[in-house]
Motif scaffolding. Sequence first.
Motif, PDB file in Angstrom:
ATOM      1  N   UNK A  69       0.744  11.778 -44.300  1.00  0.00           N
ATOM      2  CA  UNK A  69      -0.335  12.292 -43.455  1.00  0.00           C
ATOM      3  C   UNK A  69       0.091  13.559 -42.719  1.00  0.00           C
ATOM      4  N   UNK A  70       1.369  13.653 -42.358  1.00  0.00           N
ATOM      5  CA  UNK A  70       1.868  14.888 -41.733  1.00  0.00           C
ATOM      6  C   UNK A  70       1.776  16.054 -42.715  1.00  0.00           C
ATOM      7  N   UNK A  71       2.138  15.811 -43.971  1.00  0.00           N
ATOM      8  CA  UNK A  71       2.100  16.888 -44.960  1.00  0.00           C
ATOM      9  C   UNK A  71       0.675  17.291 -45.315  1.00  0.00           C
ATOM     10  N   UNK A  72      -0.230  16.325 -45.409  1.00  0.00           N
ATOM     11  CA  UNK A  72      -1.629  16.665 -45.680  1.00  0.00           C
ATOM     12  C   UNK A  72      -2.197  17.458 -44.504  1.00  0.00           C
ATOM     13  N   UNK A  73      -1.866  17.047 -43.286  1.00  0.00           N
ATOM     14  CA  UNK A  73      -2.302  17.800 -42.099  1.00  0.00           C
ATOM     15  C   UNK A  73      -1.791  19.229 -42.166  1.00  0.00           C
ATOM     16  N   UNK A  74      -0.504  19.410 -42.488  1.00  0.00           N
ATOM     17  CA  UNK A  74       0.054  20.760 -42.612  1.00  0.00           C
ATOM     18  C   UNK A  74      -0.705  21.581 -43.649  1.00  0.00           C
ATOM     19  N   UNK A  75      -1.035  20.965 -44.779  1.00  0.00           N
ATOM     20  CA  UNK A  75      -1.764  21.689 -45.824  1.00  0.00           C
ATOM     21  C   UNK A  75      -3.142  22.128 -45.355  1.00  0.00           C
ATOM     22  N   UNK A  76      -3.819  21.244 -44.640  1.00  0.00           N
ATOM     23  CA  UNK A  76      -5.164  21.564 -44.142  1.00  0.00           C
ATOM     24  C   UNK A  76      -5.107  22.655 -43.072  1.00  0.00           C
ATOM     25  N   UNK A  77      -4.117  22.585 -42.193  1.00  0.00           N
ATOM     26  CA  UNK A  77      -4.036  23.511 -41.055  1.00  0.00           C
ATOM     27  C   UNK A  77      -3.395  24.850 -41.433  1.00  0.00           C
TER      28      UNK A  77
END
Length: 176
Positions: A69-77
């Motif tokens: 979830x941290x990596x998906x958040x980074x990708x989105x942001x």
Amino acid sequence: MKTKKPSRARVRRRTGYAAVSRDRNLCALGQADFAGQAVSVGAARAWADGLLAGHVADEVREDAVLLLSELVTNSVVHSDSGRKAGGLVTVFLAAGDGVAHCEVIDDGSGASVPVIREACPEDGSGRGLWMVNVMADAWGVHHDDEAGNAVWFRIGGQPTSTHLMPLSSPCAGGAA
């Protein structure tokens, strides 16, 4: 959540980049595309949680889902996946011998590739890759000008030399 189907070339290039061929003990569990939107973080967590259940220990699954979830958040942001209309974040999961292997592939960024930064105590964000660095047994970043960035990690096994990458620190004196 599946979004509009990307072109054939993009599908081929956005497949977990040879994780299973690198480690014959891993079995591919699945791959899914999520829209480059904040709502996709929860959807990716739920998808990964369900897919990893029964393949790895509960503790490994919980940690893997947190880091994912941290990596998906980074990708989105931070990537073009979240900045451009129709952007996608692709998640690939594999497991074997109690180990979870996760890859998050995004549309990249013309400005940078993912790097660890040490967040200052007063920062409300900026700890995603730091958490991956501390918690994962191994992790890395792969950049491709056409396919974007892929950040991968493995958790549930033995730490390797790819663990504990150097930090870039924005805090005065480098202390957090």
